[in-house]
Design a protein around this motif. Structure first.
Motif, PDB file in Angstrom:
ATOM      1  N   ASN A   5       0.853  -1.184   0.000  1.00 23.43           N
ATOM      2  CA  ASN A   5       0.000   0.000   0.000  1.00 23.43           C
ATOM      3  C   ASN A   5       0.893   1.238   0.000  1.00 23.43           C
ATOM      4  O   ASN A   5       1.430   1.622   1.024  1.00 23.43           O
ATOM      5  CB  ASN A   5      -0.928  -0.012   1.217  1.00 23.43           C
ATOM      6  N   ASN A   6       1.062   1.859  -1.168  1.00 26.56           N
ATOM      7  CA  ASN A   6       1.933   3.027  -1.293  1.00 26.56           C
ATOM      8  C   ASN A   6       1.320   4.287  -0.715  1.00 26.56           C
ATOM      9  O   ASN A   6       1.985   5.304  -0.622  1.00 26.56           O
ATOM     10  CB  ASN A   6       2.291   3.257  -2.765  1.00 26.56           C
ATOM     11  N   ASP A   7       0.047   4.218  -0.352  1.00 28.51           N
ATOM     12  CA  ASP A   7      -0.614   5.380   0.221  1.00 28.51           C
ATOM     13  C   ASP A   7      -0.261   5.550   1.699  1.00 28.51           C
ATOM     14  O   ASP A   7      -0.403   6.619   2.257  1.00 28.51           O
ATOM     15  CB  ASP A   7      -2.130   5.256   0.058  1.00 28.51           C
ATOM     16  N   LYS A   8       0.217   4.509   2.349  1.00 28.32           N
ATOM     17  CA  LYS A   8       0.536   4.538   3.776  1.00 28.32           C
ATOM     18  C   LYS A   8       2.024   4.806   3.982  1.00 28.32           C
ATOM     19  O   LYS A   8       2.863   4.428   3.179  1.00 28.32           O
ATOM     20  CB  LYS A   8       0.165   3.217   4.457  1.00 28.32           C
ATOM     21  N   LEU A   9       2.323   5.453   5.089  1.00 33.81           N
ATOM     22  CA  LEU A   9       3.702   5.786   5.424  1.00 33.81           C
ATOM     23  C   LEU A   9       3.898   5.580   6.915  1.00 33.81           C
ATOM     24  O   LEU A   9       3.046   5.979   7.719  1.00 33.81           O
ATOM     25  CB  LEU A   9       3.968   7.249   5.048  1.00 33.81           C
ATOM     26  N   HIS A  10       4.994   4.956   7.283  1.00 31.32           N
ATOM     27  CA  HIS A  10       5.321   4.721   8.692  1.00 31.32           C
ATOM     28  C   HIS A  10       6.349   5.776   9.093  1.00 31.32           C
ATOM     29  O   HIS A  10       7.423   5.855   8.497  1.00 31.32           O
ATOM     30  CB  HIS A  10       5.889   3.310   8.873  1.00 31.32           C
ATOM     31  N   ILE A  11       5.998   6.625  10.070  1.00 29.49           N
ATOM     32  CA  ILE A  11       6.904   7.696  10.489  1.00 29.49           C
ATOM     33  C   ILE A  11       7.048   7.703  12.002  1.00 29.49           C
ATOM     34  O   ILE A  11       6.247   7.116  12.730  1.00 29.49           O
ATOM     35  CB  ILE A  11       6.426   9.090  10.018  1.00 29.49           C
ATOM     36  N   ARG A  12       8.075   8.393  12.450  1.00 24.34           N
ATOM     37  CA  ARG A  12       8.290   8.641  13.878  1.00 24.34           C
ATOM     38  C   ARG A  12       8.074  10.123  14.124  1.00 24.34           C
ATOM     39  O   ARG A  12       8.622  10.968  13.416  1.00 24.34           O
ATOM     40  CB  ARG A  12       9.715   8.288  14.291  1.00 24.34           C
ATOM     41  N   LEU A  13       7.278  10.399  15.124  1.00 24.21           N
ATOM     42  CA  LEU A  13       7.033  11.789  15.504  1.00 24.21           C
ATOM     43  C   LEU A  13       7.659  12.035  16.864  1.00 24.21           C
ATOM     44  O   LEU A  13       7.507  11.228  17.783  1.00 24.21           O
ATOM     45  CB  LEU A  13       5.534  12.069  15.595  1.00 24.21           C
ATOM     46  N   HIS A  14       8.334  13.151  16.992  1.00 24.95           N
ATOM     47  CA  HIS A  14       8.863  13.555  18.298  1.00 24.95           C
ATOM     48  C   HIS A  14       7.839  14.499  18.925  1.00 24.95           C
ATOM     49  O   HIS A  14       7.590  15.584  18.404  1.00 24.95           O
ATOM     50  CB  HIS A  14      10.214  14.247  18.150  1.00 24.95           C
ATOM     51  N   VAL A  15       7.205  14.032  19.993  1.00 21.87           N
ATOM     52  CA  VAL A  15       6.197  14.837  20.692  1.00 21.87           C
ATOM     53  C   VAL A  15       6.674  15.007  22.129  1.00 21.87           C
ATOM     54  O   VAL A  15       6.746  14.044  22.890  1.00 21.87           O
ATOM     55  CB  VAL A  15       4.811  14.169  20.665  1.00 21.87           C
ATOM     56  N   TYR A  16       7.028  16.235  22.472  1.00 19.47           N
ATOM     57  CA  TYR A  16       7.603  16.606  23.751  1.00 19.47           C
ATOM     58  C   TYR A  16       8.838  15.758  24.026  1.00 19.47           C
ATOM     59  O   TYR A  16       9.852  15.964  23.403  1.00 19.47           O
ATOM     60  CB  TYR A  16       6.561  16.562  24.873  1.00 19.47           C
ATOM     61  N   ASP A  17       8.736  14.784  24.914  1.00 23.98           N
ATOM     62  CA  ASP A  17       9.911  13.960  25.210  1.00 23.98           C
ATOM     63  C   ASP A  17       9.720  12.501  24.798  1.00 23.98           C
ATOM     64  O   ASP A  17      10.363  11.610  25.312  1.00 23.98           O
ATOM     65  CB  ASP A  17      10.270  14.057  26.691  1.00 23.98           C
ATOM     66  N   GLU A  18       8.826  12.287  23.850  1.00 25.44           N
ATOM     67  CA  GLU A  18       8.509  10.928  23.389  1.00 25.44           C
ATOM     68  C   GLU A  18       8.705  10.808  21.883  1.00 25.44           C
ATOM     69  O   GLU A  18       8.492  11.757  21.144  1.00 25.44           O
ATOM     70  CB  GLU A  18       7.036  10.591  23.677  1.00 25.44           C
TER      71      GLU A  18
END
Length: 99
Positions: A5-18
């Motif tokens: 599924n090329n429409d989906k993307l797995h990313i990492r988000l930095h939110v505060y200290d997580e």
């Protein structure tokens, strides 16, 4: 063979200290990154203002309320019901005159 599924993307988000891993629609990546930055910035502002006086949970709730308030204000600006009512009234008046 599994379909990719090329429409989906797995990313990492930095939110505060997580670091939060999420799978999103590719077209929403920038929105997610801006949202993570907004949360981090608002949380940092509250954490700095209430350092030592409020717990992390309370600061997180204050951040959520702040962002929800921004959302509600924007949603109120986009309410088209009053304009729809005026247009409906004008349209009916024009139609009456044209009959």
């Amino acid at each position: 063979m599994a379909e990719v599924n090329n429409d989906k993307l797995h990313i990492r988000l930095h939110v505060y200290d997580e670091e939060i891993e999420v799978t999103i629609r590719r077209s929403d990546e920038e929105l997610y990154r801006r949202a993570a930055k907004l949360i981090t910035d608002r949380y940092n502002a509250y954490a700095q203002a209430y350092k030592g006086r409020k717990g992390e949970h309370t600061i997180a709730l204050m951040t959520l309320i702040d962002i929800a308030l921004l959302h509600e204000r924007e949603r109120g600006k986009n309410d088209t019901a009053p304009y729809d009512d005026v247009l409906a009234k004008l349209t009916s008046e024009i139609e009456e005159v044209l009959k």
